[in-house]
Design a protein around this motif. Structure first.
Motif, PDB file in Angstrom:
ATOM      1  N   LEU A  32     -18.074  17.864 -29.550  1.00 47.67           N
ATOM      2  CA  LEU A  32     -16.812  17.472 -30.179  1.00 47.67           C
ATOM      3  C   LEU A  32     -15.695  18.444 -29.795  1.00 47.67           C
ATOM      4  O   LEU A  32     -14.600  18.014 -29.416  1.00 47.67           O
ATOM      5  CB  LEU A  32     -16.971  17.420 -31.695  1.00 47.67           C
ATOM      6  CG  LEU A  32     -15.718  17.080 -32.492  1.00 47.67           C
ATOM      7  CD1 LEU A  32     -15.299  15.648 -32.223  1.00 47.67           C
ATOM      8  CD2 LEU A  32     -15.956  17.303 -33.960  1.00 47.67           C
ATOM      9  N   CYS A  33     -15.967  19.728 -29.859  1.00 47.17           N
ATOM     10  CA  CYS A  33     -14.966  20.727 -29.460  1.00 47.17           C
ATOM     11  C   CYS A  33     -14.603  20.587 -27.993  1.00 47.17           C
ATOM     12  O   CYS A  33     -13.430  20.678 -27.625  1.00 47.17           O
ATOM     13  CB  CYS A  33     -15.484  22.131 -29.737  1.00 47.17           C
ATOM     14  SG  CYS A  33     -15.555  22.538 -31.474  1.00 47.17           S
ATOM     15  N   VAL A  36     -12.394  17.331 -27.518  1.00 52.96           N
ATOM     16  CA  VAL A  36     -11.042  17.464 -28.069  1.00 52.96           C
ATOM     17  C   VAL A  36     -10.209  18.446 -27.240  1.00 52.96           C
ATOM     18  O   VAL A  36      -9.043  18.199 -26.970  1.00 52.96           O
ATOM     19  CB  VAL A  36     -11.097  17.888 -29.553  1.00 52.96           C
ATOM     20  CG1 VAL A  36      -9.727  18.270 -30.066  1.00 52.96           C
ATOM     21  CG2 VAL A  36     -11.674  16.769 -30.398  1.00 52.96           C
ATOM     22  N   GLU A  37     -10.815  19.552 -26.802  1.00 50.82           N
ATOM     23  CA  GLU A  37     -10.058  20.575 -26.073  1.00 50.82           C
ATOM     24  C   GLU A  37      -9.835  20.238 -24.605  1.00 50.82           C
ATOM     25  O   GLU A  37      -8.826  20.648 -24.033  1.00 50.82           O
ATOM     26  CB  GLU A  37     -10.768  21.918 -26.178  1.00 50.82           C
ATOM     27  CG  GLU A  37     -10.730  22.486 -27.576  1.00 50.82           C
ATOM     28  CD  GLU A  37     -11.554  23.746 -27.720  1.00 50.82           C
ATOM     29  OE1 GLU A  37     -12.153  24.194 -26.714  1.00 50.82           O
ATOM     30  OE2 GLU A  37     -11.602  24.282 -28.822  1.00 50.82           O
ATOM     31  N   LEU A  40      -9.149  15.050 -24.187  1.00 46.94           N
ATOM     32  CA  LEU A  40      -8.121  14.268 -24.867  1.00 46.94           C
ATOM     33  C   LEU A  40      -6.733  14.800 -24.545  1.00 46.94           C
ATOM     34  O   LEU A  40      -6.522  16.013 -24.471  1.00 46.94           O
ATOM     35  CB  LEU A  40      -8.329  14.306 -26.382  1.00 46.94           C
ATOM     36  CG  LEU A  40      -9.591  13.643 -26.910  1.00 46.94           C
ATOM     37  CD1 LEU A  40      -9.652  13.770 -28.419  1.00 46.94           C
ATOM     38  CD2 LEU A  40      -9.658  12.189 -26.503  1.00 46.94           C
ATOM     39  N   LEU A  42      -3.457  15.422 -26.038  1.00 43.16           N
ATOM     40  CA  LEU A  42      -2.834  15.546 -27.354  1.00 43.16           C
ATOM     41  C   LEU A  42      -1.351  15.863 -27.253  1.00 43.16           C
ATOM     42  O   LEU A  42      -0.727  16.247 -28.248  1.00 43.16           O
ATOM     43  CB  LEU A  42      -3.550  16.628 -28.171  1.00 43.16           C
ATOM     44  CG  LEU A  42      -5.041  16.395 -28.414  1.00 43.16           C
ATOM     45  CD1 LEU A  42      -5.639  17.568 -29.153  1.00 43.16           C
ATOM     46  CD2 LEU A  42      -5.271  15.107 -29.166  1.00 43.16           C
ATOM     47  N   SER A  62      -5.227  19.917 -32.186  1.00 45.07           N
ATOM     48  CA  SER A  62      -6.631  19.968 -31.762  1.00 45.07           C
ATOM     49  C   SER A  62      -7.521  20.472 -32.891  1.00 45.07           C
ATOM     50  O   SER A  62      -8.612  19.939 -33.118  1.00 45.07           O
ATOM     51  CB  SER A  62      -6.788  20.852 -30.528  1.00 45.07           C
ATOM     52  OG  SER A  62      -6.373  22.175 -30.803  1.00 45.07           O
ATOM     53  N   LEU A  65      -7.691  17.700 -35.597  1.00 43.69           N
ATOM     54  CA  LEU A  65      -8.505  16.576 -35.147  1.00 43.69           C
ATOM     55  C   LEU A  65      -9.991  16.910 -35.196  1.00 43.69           C
ATOM     56  O   LEU A  65     -10.814  16.078 -35.596  1.00 43.69           O
ATOM     57  CB  LEU A  65      -8.092  16.160 -33.737  1.00 43.69           C
ATOM     58  CG  LEU A  65      -8.737  14.903 -33.180  1.00 43.69           C
ATOM     59  CD1 LEU A  65      -8.412  13.702 -34.059  1.00 43.69           C
ATOM     60  CD2 LEU A  65      -8.265  14.659 -31.762  1.00 43.69           C
ATOM     61  N   LYS A  66     -10.356  18.133 -34.831  1.00 42.82           N
ATOM     62  CA  LYS A  66     -11.764  18.552 -34.908  1.00 42.82           C
ATOM     63  C   LYS A  66     -12.260  18.522 -36.347  1.00 42.82           C
ATOM     64  O   LYS A  66     -13.377  18.065 -36.614  1.00 42.82           O
ATOM     65  CB  LYS A  66     -11.939  19.958 -34.336  1.00 42.82           C
ATOM     66  CG  LYS A  66     -11.864  20.023 -32.844  1.00 42.82           C
ATOM     67  CD  LYS A  66     -12.203  21.433 -32.405  1.00 42.82           C
ATOM     68  CE  LYS A  66     -11.123  22.000 -31.562  1.00 42.82           C
ATOM     69  NZ  LYS A  66     -11.388  23.374 -31.127  1.00 42.82           N
TER      70      LYS A  66
END
Length: 79
Positions: A32-33, A36-37, A40, A42, A62, A65-66
């Protein structure tokens, strides 16, 4: 331009735990981290934050969202 608070998840000044070292590769949290980092885009959130000259710094999208995605994944939903 957006003004965000620094991401202090790797600091261990007040809490003697480095959260970045606690997330193990191969776990859902690690993936997941990573997504997102790294995967994605953002940058769309930056248009919402026009606080570079006035106003307080905001939490980075970020990080928020996490937190939201991890909460949903573990079944924490507001009812």
């Amino acid at each position: 331009m957006a003004n965000y608070k620094p991401d202090l998840s790797c600091q261990n000044k007040f809490i003697p735990i480095n959260f970045a070292e606690q997330i193990l590769p191969g776990t859902f949290e690690y993936e997941l981290c990573y997504i997102v980092e790294n995967k994605l885009d953002l940058s769309g959130f930056d248009a919402w934050y026009n606080n570079d000259k006035t106003g307080a710094a905001a939490y980075p999208p970020s990080v928020m969202l996490k937190i939201i995605l991890l909460g949903y994944a573990h079944g924490f939903v507001k009812t």
